[in-house]
Design a protein around this motif. Structure first.
Motif, PDB file in Angstrom:
ATOM      1  N   ARG A 132       0.834  -1.209   0.000  1.00  0.00           N
ATOM      2  CA  ARG A 132       0.000   0.000   0.000  1.00  0.00           C
ATOM      3  C   ARG A 132       0.868   1.258   0.000  1.00  0.00           C
ATOM      4  O   ARG A 132       0.570   2.231  -0.699  1.00  0.00           O
ATOM      5  CB  ARG A 132      -0.931   0.000   1.208  1.00  0.00           C
ATOM      6  N   ALA A 133       1.925   1.247   0.796  1.00  0.00           N
ATOM      7  CA  ALA A 133       2.810   2.411   0.866  1.00  0.00           C
ATOM      8  C   ALA A 133       3.482   2.656  -0.486  1.00  0.00           C
ATOM      9  O   ALA A 133       3.572   3.807  -0.950  1.00  0.00           O
ATOM     10  CB  ALA A 133       3.859   2.210   1.950  1.00  0.00           C
ATOM     11  N   TRP A 134       3.941   1.572  -1.140  1.00  0.00           N
ATOM     12  CA  TRP A 134       4.611   1.719  -2.438  1.00  0.00           C
ATOM     13  C   TRP A 134       3.640   2.263  -3.477  1.00  0.00           C
ATOM     14  O   TRP A 134       3.975   3.187  -4.239  1.00  0.00           O
ATOM     15  CB  TRP A 134       5.160   0.366  -2.888  1.00  0.00           C
ATOM     16  N   ILE A 135       2.441   1.710  -3.527  1.00  0.00           N
ATOM     17  CA  ILE A 135       1.439   2.163  -4.493  1.00  0.00           C
ATOM     18  C   ILE A 135       1.079   3.628  -4.252  1.00  0.00           C
ATOM     19  O   ILE A 135       0.982   4.425  -5.193  1.00  0.00           O
ATOM     20  CB  ILE A 135       0.184   1.269  -4.419  1.00  0.00           C
ATOM     21  N   SER A 136       0.892   4.004  -2.985  1.00  0.00           N
ATOM     22  CA  SER A 136       0.548   5.396  -2.663  1.00  0.00           C
ATOM     23  C   SER A 136       1.658   6.346  -3.088  1.00  0.00           C
ATOM     24  O   SER A 136       1.403   7.384  -3.718  1.00  0.00           O
ATOM     25  CB  SER A 136       0.295   5.533  -1.159  1.00  0.00           C
ATOM     26  N   ASP A 137       2.900   6.004  -2.745  1.00  0.00           N
ATOM     27  CA  ASP A 137       4.026   6.877  -3.077  1.00  0.00           C
ATOM     28  C   ASP A 137       4.151   7.071  -4.586  1.00  0.00           C
ATOM     29  O   ASP A 137       4.352   8.204  -5.062  1.00  0.00           O
ATOM     30  CB  ASP A 137       5.331   6.304  -2.522  1.00  0.00           C
TER      31      ASP A 137
ATOM     32  N   ALA B 155       5.687  14.710   0.718  1.00  0.00           N
ATOM     33  CA  ALA B 155       5.311  15.485   1.905  1.00  0.00           C
ATOM     34  C   ALA B 155       5.976  14.906   3.153  1.00  0.00           C
ATOM     35  O   ALA B 155       6.192  13.704   3.263  1.00  0.00           O
ATOM     36  CB  ALA B 155       3.796  15.483   2.073  1.00  0.00           C
ATOM     37  N   ILE B 156       6.308  15.789   4.083  1.00  0.00           N
ATOM     38  CA  ILE B 156       6.934  15.397   5.337  1.00  0.00           C
ATOM     39  C   ILE B 156       5.845  15.148   6.384  1.00  0.00           C
ATOM     40  O   ILE B 156       4.809  15.810   6.395  1.00  0.00           O
ATOM     41  CB  ILE B 156       7.887  16.510   5.826  1.00  0.00           C
ATOM     42  N   THR B 157       6.085  14.193   7.284  1.00  0.00           N
ATOM     43  CA  THR B 157       5.127  13.888   8.349  1.00  0.00           C
ATOM     44  C   THR B 157       5.479  14.663   9.611  1.00  0.00           C
ATOM     45  O   THR B 157       6.592  14.545  10.133  1.00  0.00           O
ATOM     46  CB  THR B 157       5.119  12.380   8.666  1.00  0.00           C
ATOM     47  N   TYR B 158       4.522  15.455  10.073  1.00  0.00           N
ATOM     48  CA  TYR B 158       4.653  16.180  11.339  1.00  0.00           C
ATOM     49  C   TYR B 158       3.633  15.634  12.334  1.00  0.00           C
ATOM     50  O   TYR B 158       2.538  15.207  11.949  1.00  0.00           O
ATOM     51  CB  TYR B 158       4.395  17.674  11.146  1.00  0.00           C
ATOM     52  N   LEU B 159       3.994  15.697  13.593  1.00  0.00           N
ATOM     53  CA  LEU B 159       3.069  15.338  14.668  1.00  0.00           C
ATOM     54  C   LEU B 159       2.854  16.542  15.563  1.00  0.00           C
ATOM     55  O   LEU B 159       3.741  17.394  15.704  1.00  0.00           O
ATOM     56  CB  LEU B 159       3.635  14.189  15.514  1.00  0.00           C
TER      57      LEU B 159
ATOM     58  N   ILE C 263      12.143   5.097  16.106  1.00  0.00           N
ATOM     59  CA  ILE C 263      11.494   5.943  15.109  1.00  0.00           C
ATOM     60  C   ILE C 263      12.284   7.241  15.016  1.00  0.00           C
ATOM     61  O   ILE C 263      12.423   7.961  16.010  1.00  0.00           O
ATOM     62  CB  ILE C 263      10.029   6.224  15.491  1.00  0.00           C
ATOM     63  N   PRO C 264      12.842   7.567  13.853  1.00  0.00           N
ATOM     64  CA  PRO C 264      13.636   8.795  13.714  1.00  0.00           C
ATOM     65  C   PRO C 264      12.758  10.034  13.873  1.00  0.00           C
ATOM     66  O   PRO C 264      11.887  10.289  13.043  1.00  0.00           O
ATOM     67  CB  PRO C 264      14.231   8.696  12.305  1.00  0.00           C
TER      68      PRO C 264
ATOM     69  N   SER D 199      11.236   9.999   8.309  1.00  0.00           N
ATOM     70  CA  SER D 199      10.813   8.969   7.366  1.00  0.00           C
ATOM     71  C   SER D 199       9.395   8.542   7.717  1.00  0.00           C
ATOM     72  O   SER D 199       8.946   8.738   8.846  1.00  0.00           O
ATOM     73  CB  SER D 199      11.753   7.756   7.408  1.00  0.00           C
ATOM     74  N   LYS D 200       8.701   7.966   6.734  1.00  0.00           N
ATOM     75  CA  LYS D 200       7.317   7.564   6.970  1.00  0.00           C
ATOM     76  C   LYS D 200       7.266   6.402   7.951  1.00  0.00           C
ATOM     77  O   LYS D 200       8.078   5.485   7.899  1.00  0.00           O
ATOM     78  CB  LYS D 200       6.647   7.177   5.655  1.00  0.00           C
ATOM     79  N   GLN D 201       6.291   6.460   8.837  1.00  0.00           N
ATOM     80  CA  GLN D 201       6.152   5.437   9.860  1.00  0.00           C
ATOM     81  C   GLN D 201       4.682   5.064  10.002  1.00  0.00           C
ATOM     82  O   GLN D 201       3.797   5.885   9.760  1.00  0.00           O
ATOM     83  CB  GLN D 201       6.671   5.946  11.218  1.00  0.00           C
ATOM     84  N   LYS D 202       4.436   3.838  10.434  1.00  0.00           N
ATOM     85  CA  LYS D 202       3.074   3.404  10.745  1.00  0.00           C
ATOM     86  C   LYS D 202       2.800   3.771  12.198  1.00  0.00           C
ATOM     87  O   LYS D 202       3.373   3.195  13.116  1.00  0.00           O
ATOM     88  CB  LYS D 202       2.930   1.903  10.527  1.00  0.00           C
ATOM     89  N   LEU D 203       1.935   4.769  12.400  1.00  0.00           N
ATOM     90  CA  LEU D 203       1.744   5.342  13.732  1.00  0.00           C
ATOM     91  C   LEU D 203       0.398   5.022  14.369  1.00  0.00           C
ATOM     92  O   LEU D 203       0.268   5.068  15.591  1.00  0.00           O
ATOM     93  CB  LEU D 203       1.901   6.869  13.658  1.00  0.00           C
TER      94      LEU D 203
END
Length: 351
Positions: free
Chosen positions: A16-21, A101-105, A126-127, A142-146
């Motif tokens: 799913r991640a590969w297809i989305s990217d 896009a970058i992931t922010y929390l 998790i970096p 980097s993208k993570q499953k959160l």
């Protein structure tokens, strides 16, 4: 993508991640890919060009190509950006918008300190970094499953771009005050400005999309925010709230030209005609929202656009039309490489 994944449940998270990217990347570079693809410009032909070789990427540095082709942006949108920012800055913005896009929390500081969430994530390898501008923000390199993490399930953090956190930070609501989030959507900005209120006072969330408000309700419950009320357009309480609000937030619908990394399809539907419709809609929404601000209150106008027509020009119009003045200089930024999205935010009050 959502419908595709629902129909192909056998795909694992890596697939799913590969297809989305790849789908997002294909949408971002659609203009340049069309330039080097033999007509007709169907999605089959685009995918053939995209996946067969990376040679098409070399055209990003081809000085013989027009700027809008090299940056994979429609000519009408590039011309508008060029008018607002100048040619060099327009190229830089368009090139940055072609990055992932970058992931922010955003940490729910009502529940837990940012340092503790930082430590939790770092302990899981998790970096993660602390954001420089938002005091509640974290940046994932980097993208993570959160979503399955217990810290997320407990409402300790949410995904939210740093630009949105900074916009919400302009609503400096204190415990006991009244706030109207007029274009509340699914509650992202409310989740950010609510913690300092300590569940004291009232937040009224308005939006004409009932499904978004229902999503906001679920998010607020998880974050343990209780001092809110959903007030859709037909709610009988709305007329009674006029001239009562200490703060009004208008996170206006816009061209999204500061956040095209996250919504690359938006640049391919852009037109100047649509821009003027957004401008007119922003003025209608602001005029209606202003009716709820009390004397001595403040109204915050925000977009995720980088176009003057939706930002500085709108603020000048609002100030002249409604007798307002800027509480302080507007807060704004262009999209940053490997950083936050572009945005604009201005706080106004009556003379």
């Amino acid at each position: 993508l959502r419908r595709y994944f629902q129909a192909h449940k056998f795909l694992d998270s890596n697939d799913r991640a590969w297809i989305s990217d790849k789908t997002y990347e294909l949408y971002r570079w659609r203009g340049l890919i069309d330039h080097v693809t033999t007509p007709p410009h169907s999605w089959v032909n685009r995918m053939r060009t995209f996946f067969t070789s990376d040679r098409w990427r070399s055209n990003t540095q081809n000085p013989k190509l027009p700027n809008h082709v090299r940056s994979s942006v429609p000519l009408e949108l590039f011309s508008r950006l060029e008018g607002s920012l100048g040619t060099k800055a327009a190229r830089e913005v368009c090139d940055i918008q072609n990055e992932p896009a970058i992931t922010y929390l955003r940490v729910n500081t009502n529940r837990i300190a940012r340092d503790k969430v930082y430590s939790f994530l770092a302990a899981r390898s998790i970096p993660v970094e602390k954001t420089l501008n938002s005091k509640a923000g974290l940046l994932l390199s980097s993208k993570q499953k959160l979503l399955d993490l217990p810290e997320y399930q407990s409402g300790y953090f949410e995904q939210q771009d740093e630009s949105s956190q900074l916009i919400a930070g302009q609503v400096d609501a204190k415990p006991g005050e009244l706030v109207l989030d007029y274009c509340a959507g699914s509650g992202g900005k409310t989740l950010a400005f609510a913690p300092p209120m300590m569940n004291q006072g009232h937040i009224f969330m308005h939006d004409n999309r009932d499904m978004k408000l229902m999503e906001a309700k679920r998010r607020l419950r998880r974050a343990a925010i209780k001092n809110y009320m959903l007030v859709p357009p037909a709610h009988p309480l709305l007329p009674k709230l006029r001239t009562k609000m200490d703060w009004v937030l208008v996170d206006a619908p816009c061209s999204q030209t500061g956040a095209l990394r996250r919504n690359p399809d938006m640049k391919w539907v852009y037109s100047d005609e649509r821009l003027w419709r957004w401008v007119a809609q922003q003025r209608e929404i602001f005029e209606e929202a202003l009716k709820y601000m009390k004397d001595g209150g403040k109204i915050v106008y925000a977009t995720c656009s980088v176009l003057d027509e939706e930002n500085a020009q709108q603020v000048r119009f609002f100030c002249e039309r409604f007798g307002l003045y800027l509480s302080h200089p507007p807060l704004h930024a262009l999209p940053q490489s490997k950083g936050m999205d572009g945005f604009f935010c201005a706080t106004m009050e009556r003379k």
